[in-house]
Write a protein that holds these residues in place. Structure first.
Motif, short mmCIF file in Angstrom:
data_model
loop_
_atom_site.label_atom_id
_atom_site.label_comp_id
_atom_site.label_asym_id
_atom_site.label_seq_id
_atom_site.Cartn_x
_atom_site.Cartn_y
_atom_site.Cartn_z
N UNK A 2 3.63 7.07 7.19
CA UNK A 2 3.19 8.45 7.04
C UNK A 2 3.56 9.32 8.24
N UNK A 3 3.43 8.77 9.45
CA UNK A 3 3.52 9.60 10.66
C UNK A 3 4.69 9.25 11.58
N UNK A 4 5.39 8.15 11.30
CA UNK A 4 6.51 7.76 12.15
C UNK A 4 6.08 6.83 13.28
N UNK A 5 7.02 6.54 14.13
CA UNK A 5 6.79 5.63 15.25
C UNK A 5 6.03 6.36 16.36
N UNK A 6 4.91 5.81 16.82
CA UNK A 6 4.15 6.48 17.87
C UNK A 6 4.86 6.42 19.22
N UNK A 7 4.51 7.35 20.10
CA UNK A 7 5.09 7.38 21.43
C UNK A 7 4.41 6.36 22.36
N UNK A 8 3.14 6.06 22.08
CA UNK A 8 2.39 5.14 22.92
C UNK A 8 1.33 4.45 22.08
N UNK A 51 1.01 11.48 1.26
CA UNK A 51 2.28 11.67 1.99
C UNK A 51 2.92 13.00 1.62
N UNK A 52 2.91 13.32 0.33
CA UNK A 52 3.48 14.59 -0.12
C UNK A 52 2.60 15.78 0.30
N UNK A 53 1.29 15.58 0.24
CA UNK A 53 0.35 16.67 0.51
C UNK A 53 0.43 17.16 1.95
N UNK A 87 0.83 -1.22 0.00
CA UNK A 87 0.00 0.00 0.00
C UNK A 87 0.86 1.26 0.00
N UNK A 88 2.09 1.17 0.44
CA UNK A 88 2.97 2.33 0.38
C UNK A 88 3.16 2.82 -1.06
N UNK A 89 2.90 1.93 -2.03
CA UNK A 89 3.10 2.28 -3.43
C UNK A 89 1.80 2.66 -4.13
#
Length: 303
Positions: free
Chosen positions: A181-187, A125-127, A115-117
């Motif tokens: 899209x958002x990175x590794x979550x904190x929790x 992701x760009x928007x 799905x990343x593609x």
């Protein structure tokens, strides 16, 4: 080019079709679990690691049931070839044993999350780059009995916990693209259950909350929705973005701002081209085993 495939299910067939589009002269070999396994035109059956060792492979695709991934990967490490591992990486956490073994032997890896593609997610992701996010809602619901027509859904691995099934891991794509899209979550907090009329022992419902510094992401997954829906909603400071993954469309509030005629099936070829050109040739580090294990921890830790 010789390619080894372990596991010849429906996903493997999509990879095979994509490989033939990329290189019509490709030679595909399949490691089979039984000498009674059916023969498929254009694919050479192999039945042991000994047979594999005498062939020079460009890479291997691991697409057998998730619960068998750990053993399969360990058996293939001595070949010292790149490994394209179908998601999810494993059916359970192993305290990083496999990651350490792969890194110790410097094996090139890529864990497939196609799905990343998909065009609409690439656009999104760009928007959202440098945009203030207030809230994210991810939803994926579909009807498990319709997944594999002609088969009793209760006997598929998806419906059986002991085979690595369950919506929480079967639909790890949603967790993967959230990480992307958002990175590794904190929790991370989660609720898993199996209360629907499907009557299966694997989880048929999962609800995650991924907590980031400035916003929360809700992810809801289920096996029991008869009208399929797969969406990503991002509430920005001044507008709301809605991504319809099944239709490859993106809306800003109610306005259609992106549409692609390509489908999810098209991403299999794009992904394999990326694997060959970027992961193998240029040694790119996208979704290598270390990253895939972090995503698996989000999915499974403390379940």
């Amino acid at each position: 080019m010789n390619v080894l495939i372990v596991g010849l299910g429906s996903i493997a067939n999509k990879h095979i079709s994509a490989l033939k589009n990329i290189n019509p002269d490709i030679k595909i070999y399949a490691l089979r679990s039984s000498e009674d396994a059916n023969s498929i035109e254009g694919i050479t059956n192999l039945f042991s690691i000994i047979e594999i060792k005498v062939i020079q492979f460009r890479f291997a695709i691991i697409s057998n049931p998730t619960y068998a991934h750990h053993q399969t990967i360990k058996e293939l490490i001595p070949l010292n070839i790149p490994l394209f591992i179908e998601k999810p990486l494993l059916s359970k956490l192993d305290n990083g044993e496999l990651v350490n073994l792969i890194n110790k032997n410097t094996i090139i890896t890529y864990v497939a999350c196609n799905l990343r593609f998909l065009d609409c997610l690439q656009f999104t992701k760009n928007y959202i780059t440098n945009e203030r996010i207030n809230e994210v809602n991810i939803y994926c619901g579909s009807y498990l009995p319709n997944w594999r027509p002609g088969r009793n859904y209760k006997k598929t691995y998806s419906a059986n916990k002991d085979q690595g099934g369950g919506v929480h891991i079967d639909l790890i794509h949603e967790i993967d693209y959230a990480y992307w899209l958002f990175g590794k979550p904190k929790k991370v907090s989660k609720v898993f259950s199996s209360k629907s009329s499907l009557k299966i022992n694997a989880f048929d419902y999962a609800n995650y909350t991924l907590s980031y510094a400035d916003f929360n992401t809700s992810i809801i997954l289920n096996y029991f929705r008869r009208d399929p829906r797969r969406t990503l909603e991002i509430v920005l400071e001044k507008e709301t973005i809605l991504v319809d993954i099944l239709k490859n469309m993106v809306y800003r509030d109610t306005e259609l701002i992106f549409h692609s005629e390509k489908t999810i099936v098209d991403t299999y070829e794009t992904q394999l081209r990326f694997f060959i050109d970027k992961i193998i040739t240029e040694k790119s580090k996208l979704n290598i085993i270390d990253e895939a294990y972090e995503i698996l921890e989000i999915c499974l830790q403390n379940d």
